[in-house]
Scaffold this motif. Structure first.
Motif, short mmCIF file in Angstrom:
data_model
loop_
_atom_site.label_atom_id
_atom_site.label_comp_id
_atom_site.label_asym_id
_atom_site.label_seq_id
_atom_site.Cartn_x
_atom_site.Cartn_y
_atom_site.Cartn_z
N HIS A 7 1.48 -13.96 -12.68
CA HIS A 7 1.80 -13.30 -13.94
C HIS A 7 2.91 -14.07 -14.66
CE1 HIS A 7 1.15 -9.84 -16.42
NE2 HIS A 7 2.43 -9.56 -16.49
N GLY A 8 3.87 -14.56 -13.87
CA GLY A 8 4.99 -15.31 -14.43
C GLY A 8 4.53 -16.57 -15.15
N TYR A 9 3.37 -17.07 -14.79
CA TYR A 9 2.83 -18.25 -15.45
C TYR A 9 1.70 -17.90 -16.41
CZ TYR A 9 5.80 -21.26 -12.76
OH TYR A 9 6.90 -21.88 -12.25
N PHE A 21 -3.76 -4.60 -4.13
CA PHE A 21 -2.50 -4.86 -4.83
C PHE A 21 -1.38 -4.05 -4.21
CE2 PHE A 21 0.01 -5.78 -8.74
CZ PHE A 21 -0.23 -7.13 -8.76
N GLY A 22 -1.30 -4.10 -2.91
CA GLY A 22 -0.19 -3.46 -2.21
C GLY A 22 0.98 -4.43 -2.14
N ARG A 23 1.79 -4.30 -1.10
CA ARG A 23 2.98 -5.13 -0.97
C ARG A 23 2.65 -6.61 -1.03
NH1 ARG A 23 4.78 -3.96 4.58
NH2 ARG A 23 2.54 -3.77 4.77
N PHE A 24 1.49 -6.96 -0.47
CA PHE A 24 1.14 -8.37 -0.38
C PHE A 24 0.61 -8.90 -1.71
CE2 PHE A 24 -0.82 -12.18 1.03
CZ PHE A 24 -0.19 -12.53 2.21
N GLY A 25 -0.42 -8.23 -2.21
CA GLY A 25 -1.05 -8.69 -3.43
C GLY A 25 -0.10 -8.71 -4.61
N GLN A 26 0.84 -7.77 -4.61
CA GLN A 26 1.79 -7.70 -5.71
C GLN A 26 2.57 -8.99 -5.88
OE1 GLN A 26 4.30 -4.30 -5.02
NE2 GLN A 26 2.59 -2.90 -5.35
N ILE A 27 2.99 -9.56 -4.76
CA ILE A 27 3.81 -10.77 -4.85
C ILE A 27 2.97 -11.92 -5.41
CG2 ILE A 27 5.03 -12.48 -3.47
CD1 ILE A 27 6.07 -10.15 -1.79
N VAL A 28 1.74 -12.03 -4.91
CA VAL A 28 0.85 -13.06 -5.44
C VAL A 28 0.67 -12.84 -6.95
CG1 VAL A 28 -1.43 -14.08 -5.27
CG2 VAL A 28 -0.35 -13.14 -3.24
#
Lengths: 628, 211
Positions: A421-423, A409-416
């Motif tokens: 999460h938004g959904y 859950f670094g820079r990459f995983g966070q965006i995913v």
């Protein structure tokens, strides 16, 4: 045996080359390897090396350089934010440990001066060993790593007043002259520190800029070394710890544009000298003392390490560390440090302690340093798993199975993760950086601490019931491991992953992944598209060029999966690819057609298909002729 | 003075002469806002709220585009699908577009003469605007006679483009100022007629115009 510099150098290097890889292979860190190499070539085993003190003098520079590099990497703002941990944890640890050993000394009937210096000598931990170990394990930037660093930093600062106090404890006469020199020393100290900060800020960066312009790499290395050595000299002159000065200098240069060059130039020197430092400690161990009084020495080492462990644990409790953090924190810092040698040497020269005590202290501290890497291994093997299993049990209680698992859950995983999460899609996160975890939990993410490469962790994260595994780790090897592990054990799980580069993407596709994307692919194409726009291309023209490029490039990639990876073949292919791409972009379907006739397109216009259109290229890049 | 929103849709404007020339004539006029769809939405991901706000800020909506496949470039269709929402453009209490004008302004390769029963394109040109006319009607908008720059495939001389662009400019100014009588607008098949009084295409064009 006759000793000369080259021979000594060869012996040290050879011992390093043999011992360090072996130690690493056996799972001990390189620190232990160096120490063992030192013991091996020292007077008690092979007796290859002679006078240690000269070597030690040079080797101490390794510690100085390490602090310089840490300063370079540390951002002053972060340091300012850390002022409370530094004063709090560090102050409590040094104060309490000092008092405990002082009390112990008094209990054994020491003079109060002797007891005080004993406390000071033993209160400090080994910056060199601890930081090197943390760095090797990549834990320097974790929460607990920062706590440990805060303590070490405080100790480095604490050395200054300690060194200043020792002469005052001297039982000899001449204290009067000391107190007058106290004022002049204060002036010296202020001058040197101000010199480093101001000089670093206004002079050094111009110096580096100037040297960089000459284009000579040697000159740059020389300047970087000169800065470190110069700062150390100035600090020594003012009676301060050179390591602290180097740290300051590094901090001042942290926002200099040549930071990375300086870093990479100093790095190998630091590595070698620090190695030398550990070797010298190993070689300097007085085994005679150990041989004749094993019980006494063993008892002393136990008292030292357990005593420090206890105090550290209490400090952790006072400041409310979690159990897992506190135990790691305590185990890591429970040893004597290299400053003990410096302080003990000074104490001896002021006749605060006698030679017998000095030798005993040096041996005990050295042994505690030697034992630290071993203690850490024991901790990793036996204690750490207990804490992870705690987390596992916790998860079983939660008993929720999320459809998505994100590993990393670094820079990459966070965006995913944020997108999902938004959904309101439930995600379980596997993260090995402890510093992320507490924040994530606050936002109601289910987080598991640990490496996703472990099957048990994947299982407890619910991989058996989940729909999708997103592997967003930054380490390509681990990514491949997770993918093949998950493929084998959870056949129904869909897997998508972050690939590092082309080669990695090919490996992942060959491993049967559902989808992967090279981590910089989309963003670099986007930047390329922006570049076209800024050069005057119409936005949609640039956009389409980007789309064409992506489709084409992806196509090439998946075509090459499973292909024999012979270098020549690949090279010829990529040459071909370049020409192809050229034709492709120029021929971009819609644009090209309108370009040629410069009209709205409709039936009266003869549509000339000159050359291959982009679509036929895309559809038929296996050399078939389509869409005529 | 009515405010004009010129919605431009040309996927390859950089190579266009006809549309570019028309655009140049319209650009810089007072009361004309040029809104270049392919430039603003290269990925066709249209910001509906922004588009609706633009519509509400203007009185005459001009769609200027090349006449692709007897219709419009894809992004115009995407735009209508998304922006002309139920509740905004049509349906109960949807009054946002009431009384506004809708103008199609197209360039086409074929000449007017090819658009008749004997010609290559078989049907009168005006018939191909039927979907737009009806869309405008459902939205409570007045569908103005389209402006057409025809025959650019064969007759694209600089001089002709210049004249037509000038005509276009006059028409836009006239519409903005409200200088054309209702009856005249109602009478015309193509907007061009309001300024050009000799209409060589009239015979064919009117043939299919039912109104």
């Amino acid at each position: 045996m006759e000793h000369n510099v080259l021979l000594d150098a060869f012996v040290y290097l050879a011992a390093t080359i043999i011992a360090v890889p072996v130690a690493k292979r056996l799972g001990f860190g390189s620190v232990l390897g160096y120490l063992l190499a030192g013991i091996l070539i020292g007077p008690f085993v092979l007796n290859f090396v002679g006078n240690q003190s000269d070597v030690m003098h040079v080797a101490e520079f390794g510690v100085v350089m390490m602090l310089f590099l840490i300063g370079l990497e540390l951002n002053p703002k972060l340091l300012y934010r850390m002022r409370l941990p530094i004063m709090g944890y560090g102050g409590a640890q040094v104060g309490l440990t000092l008092l405990m050993f002082m009390a112990l000394g008094l209990g054994f009937g020491m003079d109060w001066r002797e007891a005080l210096s004993l406390g000071m000598i033993l209160a400090l931990s080994s910056t060199a060993i601890v930081l090197q170990s943390l760095q090797e394990k990549g834990q320097l930037k974790t929460i607990v790593g920062r706590k440990i660093f805060a303590v070490l930093l405080f100790q480095d600062i604490a050395v200054i007043p300690m060194l200043a106090i020792l002469p005052l404890l001297s039982t000899q006469s001449g204290e009067l002259s000391n107190s007058t020199s106290g004022i002049s020393q204060a002036i010296q100290v202020t001058a040197v520190i101000a010199g480093i900060v101001v000089g670093g800020h206004y002079v050094l960066r111009h110096l580096f800029r100037f040297v960089a312009k000459t284009g000579s790499r040697e000159l740059f290395v020389a300047s970087a070394l000169a800065v470190v050595v110069g700062v150390s000299l100035a600090m020594t002159w003012a009676g301060l710890s050179p390591a602290l000065g180097a740290f300051l200098a590094g901090l001042v240069l942290a926002d200099c544009e040549y930071r990375h060059e300086i870093e990479s130039d100093i790095e190998p020197f630091k590595g070698l000298l620090l190695g030398l430092f550990f070797i010298s400690i190993g070689a300097g161990i007085n085994f005679d003392l150990l041989w004749f009084q094993p019980v006494l020495i063993a008892a002393c080492v136990c008292i030292l390490m357990l005593g420090k462990l206890l105090i550290l644990y209490v400090v952790g409790l006072i400041f409310g560390f979690s159990k897992r953090h506190n135990s790691y924190f305590s185990v890591t810092l429970a040893q004597g440090g290299e400053f003990a040698f410096v302080l003990a040497g000074a104490a001896l020269s002021y006749q605060v302690i006698d030679l017998a005590l000095l030798q005993l202290l040096v041996l005990v501290v050295t042994l505690s340093m030697l034992l630290t890497p071993i203690a850490l291994i024991v901790y990793d093997k036996f204690l750490a798993p207990r804490f992870t299993s705690d987390i596992k049990r916790e998860a079983d209680h939660i008993d929720e199975s999320n459809p998505v698992i994100i590993a990393g859950f670094g820079r990459f995983g966070q965006i995913v993760g944020r997108l999902l999460h938004g959904y309101d899609i439930g995600t379980t996160i596997l993260e090995h950086d402890a510093s992320q975890i507490e924040t994530l939990r606050k936002f109601n993410y289910t987080v598991f601490y640990g490496e996703a490469t472990r099957l048990d962790l994947l299982i407890s994260a619910g991989a058996e019931d989940a729909k999708l595994l997103v592997v967003a780790l930054d380490d390509p090897e681990s990514t491949l491991q997770v993918v093949s592990l998950a493929k084998r054990h959870f056949p129904n799980l869909q897997i998508i992953a972050r690939a590092i580069d082309r080669k990695h993407a090919r490996q992942l596709e060959a491993a049967g992944i559902d989808y992967c994307i090279r981590e910089t692919f989309e963003s670099s194409v986007a930047l390329g598209v922006k570049a076209l726009e800024l050069l005057g291309y119409r936005a949609n023209q640039a956009f389409r060029a980007g789309q064409v490029f992506k489709r084409y490039d992806q196509g090439l990639l998946s075509e090459s999966v499973g292909q024999n990876d012979e270098e020549r073949q690949r090279v010829s292919r990529s040459m071909d690819a370049r020409n192809w791409l050229n034709a492709l972009l120029q021929d971009d379907d819609l644009t090209a057609r309108v370009e040629k006739e410069d009209h709205a397109f409709e039936t009266e216009m003869p549509v000339k298909e000159t050359g291959r259109s982009a679509r036929s290229l895309l559809a038929g890049h296996k050399h078939n002729k389509t869409s005529r | 003075m009515k405010r004009i929103l010129l919605i431009l849709a040309h996927p390859a404007l950089q190579k266009s002469t006809a549309n570019a020339s028309l655009l140049k004539a319209a650009q810089g006029l007072d009361n004309v806002t040029v809104h270049d769809l392919y430039q603003v939405y290269p990925d066709s991901f249209i910001d509906v709220a922004r588009e609706q706000a633009l519509l509400q800020d203007h009185d005459i909506i001009v769609f200027q585009y090349p006449f692709y496949w007897y219709s419009c470039p894809a992004i115009v269709h995407e735009w209508t699908d998304l922006v002309l929402e139920y509740g905004f453009a049509y349906g109960e209490n949807a009054t946002a577009l009431q009384g506004k004008d809708w103008l199609c302004s197209v360039s086409c390769g074929g000449s007017f003469s090819s658009y008749n029963i004997d010609g290559y394109n078989e049907y009168p040109l005006i018939q191909f605007f039927l979907p737009f006319r009806q869309t405008a009607k459902i939205c409570g908008m007045r569908f103005l006679p389209p402006f057409v720059l025809d025959g650019i495939h064969k007759r694209a001389s600089k001089d002709r483009l210049q004249r037509k662009s000038q005509l276009y400019k006059q028409l836009l100014i006239g519409l903005s100022e409200g200088s054309y009588p209702e009856a005249e607008i109602h009478e015309a098949t193509f907007l061009n007629q309001l300024e050009e009084h000799h209409i060589p295409w009239d015979k064919h064009a009117r043939g299919g115009h039912g109104a």
